[in-house]
Motif scaffolding. Structure first.
Motif, mmCIF file in Angstrom:
data_model
loop_
_atom_site.group_PDB
_atom_site.id
_atom_site.type_symbol
_atom_site.label_atom_id
_atom_site.label_comp_id
_atom_site.label_asym_id
_atom_site.label_seq_id
_atom_site.Cartn_x
_atom_site.Cartn_y
_atom_site.Cartn_z
ATOM 1 N N PRO A 124 0.812 -1.227 0.000
ATOM 2 C CA PRO A 124 0.000 0.000 0.000
ATOM 3 C C PRO A 124 0.842 1.272 0.000
ATOM 4 O O PRO A 124 0.449 2.271 -0.620
ATOM 5 C CB PRO A 124 -0.818 -0.122 1.296
ATOM 6 N N ILE A 125 1.978 1.255 0.686
ATOM 7 C CA ILE A 125 2.841 2.433 0.715
ATOM 8 C C ILE A 125 3.407 2.697 -0.677
ATOM 9 O O ILE A 125 3.425 3.833 -1.164
ATOM 10 C CB ILE A 125 3.977 2.241 1.738
ATOM 11 N N ALA A 126 3.860 1.630 -1.337
ATOM 12 C CA ALA A 126 4.401 1.775 -2.684
ATOM 13 C C ALA A 126 3.326 2.258 -3.650
ATOM 14 O O ALA A 126 3.579 3.112 -4.512
ATOM 15 C CB ALA A 126 4.978 0.445 -3.159
ATOM 16 N N TYR A 127 2.120 1.741 -3.523
ATOM 17 C CA TYR A 127 1.017 2.133 -4.406
ATOM 18 C C TYR A 127 0.690 3.612 -4.237
ATOM 19 O O TYR A 127 0.493 4.343 -5.214
ATOM 20 C CB TYR A 127 -0.195 1.261 -4.086
ATOM 21 N N ARG A 128 0.662 4.072 -3.014
ATOM 22 C CA ARG A 128 0.276 5.456 -2.733
ATOM 23 C C ARG A 128 1.319 6.442 -3.240
ATOM 24 O O ARG A 128 0.987 7.547 -3.690
ATOM 25 C CB ARG A 128 0.068 5.636 -1.227
ATOM 26 N N HIS A 129 2.582 6.062 -3.197
ATOM 27 C CA HIS A 129 3.654 6.990 -3.570
ATOM 28 C C HIS A 129 4.239 6.703 -4.949
ATOM 29 O O HIS A 129 5.323 7.202 -5.277
ATOM 30 C CB HIS A 129 4.758 6.953 -2.511
ATOM 31 N N GLY A 130 3.542 5.890 -5.754
ATOM 32 C CA GLY A 130 4.013 5.638 -7.111
ATOM 33 C C GLY A 130 5.239 4.770 -7.191
ATOM 34 O O GLY A 130 6.075 4.959 -8.083
ATOM 35 N N GLY A 131 5.359 3.804 -6.283
ATOM 36 C CA GLY A 131 6.535 2.943 -6.278
ATOM 37 C C GLY A 131 6.394 1.690 -7.114
ATOM 38 O O GLY A 131 7.358 0.925 -7.236
ATOM 39 N N PHE A 132 5.220 1.448 -7.696
ATOM 40 C CA PHE A 132 5.040 0.274 -8.547
ATOM 41 C C PHE A 132 5.551 0.558 -9.957
ATOM 42 O O PHE A 132 5.604 1.713 -10.409
ATOM 43 C CB PHE A 132 3.565 -0.120 -8.626
ATOM 44 N N VAL A 133 5.903 -0.510 -10.655
ATOM 45 C CA VAL A 133 6.289 -0.374 -12.058
ATOM 46 C C VAL A 133 5.073 0.094 -12.855
ATOM 47 O O VAL A 133 3.971 -0.423 -12.699
ATOM 48 C CB VAL A 133 6.801 -1.717 -12.613
ATOM 49 N N ALA A 134 5.269 1.105 -13.709
ATOM 50 C CA ALA A 134 4.150 1.657 -14.477
ATOM 51 C C ALA A 134 4.606 2.012 -15.883
ATOM 52 O O ALA A 134 5.707 2.533 -16.076
ATOM 53 C CB ALA A 134 3.599 2.903 -13.784
ATOM 54 N N ILE A 135 3.771 1.701 -16.860
ATOM 55 C CA ILE A 135 4.004 2.112 -18.239
ATOM 56 C C ILE A 135 3.090 3.301 -18.501
ATOM 57 O O ILE A 135 1.878 3.143 -18.665
ATOM 58 C CB ILE A 135 3.712 0.962 -19.222
ATOM 59 N N ASP A 136 3.658 4.492 -18.486
ATOM 60 C CA ASP A 136 2.836 5.703 -18.527
ATOM 61 C C ASP A 136 3.107 6.561 -19.764
ATOM 62 O O ASP A 136 2.911 7.772 -19.746
ATOM 63 C CB ASP A 136 3.055 6.533 -17.261
ATOM 64 N N MET A 137 3.549 5.931 -20.852
ATOM 65 C CA MET A 137 3.822 6.697 -22.078
ATOM 66 C C MET A 137 2.557 7.362 -22.606
ATOM 67 O O MET A 137 2.568 8.532 -23.001
ATOM 68 C CB MET A 137 4.413 5.777 -23.151
ATOM 69 N N LEU A 138 1.435 6.607 -22.614
ATOM 70 C CA LEU A 138 0.182 7.158 -23.124
ATOM 71 C C LEU A 138 -0.309 8.296 -22.235
ATOM 72 O O LEU A 138 -0.742 9.350 -22.720
ATOM 73 C CB LEU A 138 -0.876 6.057 -23.215
ATOM 74 N N GLU A 139 -0.220 8.085 -20.932
ATOM 75 C CA GLU A 139 -0.671 9.111 -19.986
ATOM 76 C C GLU A 139 0.112 10.405 -20.159
ATOM 77 O O GLU A 139 -0.456 11.495 -20.136
ATOM 78 C CB GLU A 139 -0.530 8.585 -18.555
ATOM 79 N N ARG A 140 1.427 10.282 -20.352
ATOM 80 C CA ARG A 140 2.262 11.478 -20.522
ATOM 81 C C ARG A 140 2.044 12.139 -21.881
ATOM 82 O O ARG A 140 2.239 13.351 -22.031
ATOM 83 C CB ARG A 140 3.735 11.099 -20.359
ATOM 84 N N GLY A 141 1.639 11.341 -22.870
ATOM 85 C CA GLY A 141 1.448 11.885 -24.201
ATOM 86 C C GLY A 141 0.135 12.621 -24.385
ATOM 87 O O GLY A 141 -0.016 13.385 -25.344
ATOM 88 N N LEU A 142 -0.819 12.414 -23.464
ATOM 89 C CA LEU A 142 -2.121 13.066 -23.584
ATOM 90 C C LEU A 142 -2.095 14.454 -22.953
ATOM 91 O O LEU A 142 -1.196 14.779 -22.164
ATOM 92 C CB LEU A 142 -3.191 12.207 -22.896
ATOM 93 N N SER A 143 -3.103 15.236 -23.273
ATOM 94 C CA SER A 143 -3.242 16.541 -22.633
ATOM 95 C C SER A 143 -3.568 16.359 -21.157
ATOM 96 O O SER A 143 -3.939 15.258 -20.722
ATOM 97 C CB SER A 143 -4.364 17.335 -23.316
ATOM 98 N N GLY A 144 -3.458 17.435 -20.399
ATOM 99 C CA GLY A 144 -3.658 17.344 -18.949
ATOM 100 C C GLY A 144 -5.000 16.764 -18.554
ATOM 101 O O GLY A 144 -5.085 15.887 -17.682
#
Length: 251
Positions: A124-144
């Motif tokens: 839960p600590i890792a999940y809350r602070h973004g410590g899990f492995v994540a593929i966020d290329m699409l999220e970063r490529g989109l508008s806010g």
């Protein structure tokens, strides 16, 4: 004062859900009154509670933040202790096996016990602070705004999975013959006898570790959903940012 009341109300709400939902006899007693299934009754209670939180989203988000931060301090120190004990048990087993050719048979299960609780409490600590492995290329490529909507959808999908894990973890693991069994190697120290297993360690405490972790993950998921919803509408200004300098994120 209002913030403190929100924290107390939120904690009491989750306490009531666990008081009813974690015990089969209580679930069934309440559910039979309304003529519905026991897990369906728990689901309805949780839905009503979360709708109330949604109606008071800023206060609920702050309350969840306080509760999670408080719980995670304890989780972190328990996890550190579990890791230290796990390493000690493994080193003892290796030393005894090679030095005396006779390693105690309880060290492997004791190390596994520490690993389960360390995982259940640190996830839960890792999940809350973004410590899990994540593929966020699409999220970063989109508008806010589109990025915020995508993140909210993913969080909603995550909590659905966690709710299924809550049900299966409780009814298929913790509250089963295996979960109620006794350890084959672990014993209470000094011949102490506790519960139906007597001097043996109950397997319930091992099976409980990951289910407790799922409960803590649900708490975090609800907070993140509330935060993301407020961010989407530009109302997250009063929320303290998440982040932990002691935790390396993975992306």
């Amino acid at each position: 004062m209002g913030g403190r009341l929100a924290v107390i109300a939120t904690a009491l709400g989750y306490g009531a859900l666990l008081f009813i939902g974690a015990f089969e006899d209580r679930r069934e007693a309440f559910a039979d009154t309304f003529g519905i299934g026991d897990m369906a009754f728990v689901g309805i209670l949780a839905t009503v509670f979360w709708l109330i939180c949604l109606a008071r989203a800023p206060q609920a988000a702050r309350a969840h933040s306080v509760i999670n931060e408080t719980l995670h301090v304890a989780c972190k120190w328990i996890s550190i202790s579990a890791l230290i004990l796990m390493v000690c048990f493994i080193l003892l087993q290796v030393f005894m096996r090679y030095a005396l050719n006779d390693a105690p048979n309880w060290t492997e299960e004791a190390a596994r016990f520490g690993m389960l609780w360390m995982t259940g409490l640190m996830a839960p600590i890792a999940y809350r602070h973004g410590g899990f492995v994540a593929i966020d290329m699409l999220e970063r490529g989109l508008s806010g705004r589109l990025s915020a909507i995508l993140s909210l959808v993913l969080l909603l999908m995550s909590i659905v999975v966690l709710l299924v894990m809550w049900d299966k973890g409780l009814n298929n693991h913790v509250d089963t013959m295996s979960g109620r069994g006794c350890s084959s190697t672990l014993r209470w120290p000094f011949g102490i006898e506790i519960g139906k297993c007597g001097p043996k360690f109950s397997s319930y405490y091992q099976f409980l570790a990951l289910w407790v972790g799922v409960n803590l993950l649900i708490l975090v998921a609800v907070e993140l959903i509330l935060r993301q919803g407020l961010k989407l509408f530009g109302k997250d200004a009063g929320l303290a940012p998440l982040g932990d300098d002691n935790m390396a994120s993975a992306s």
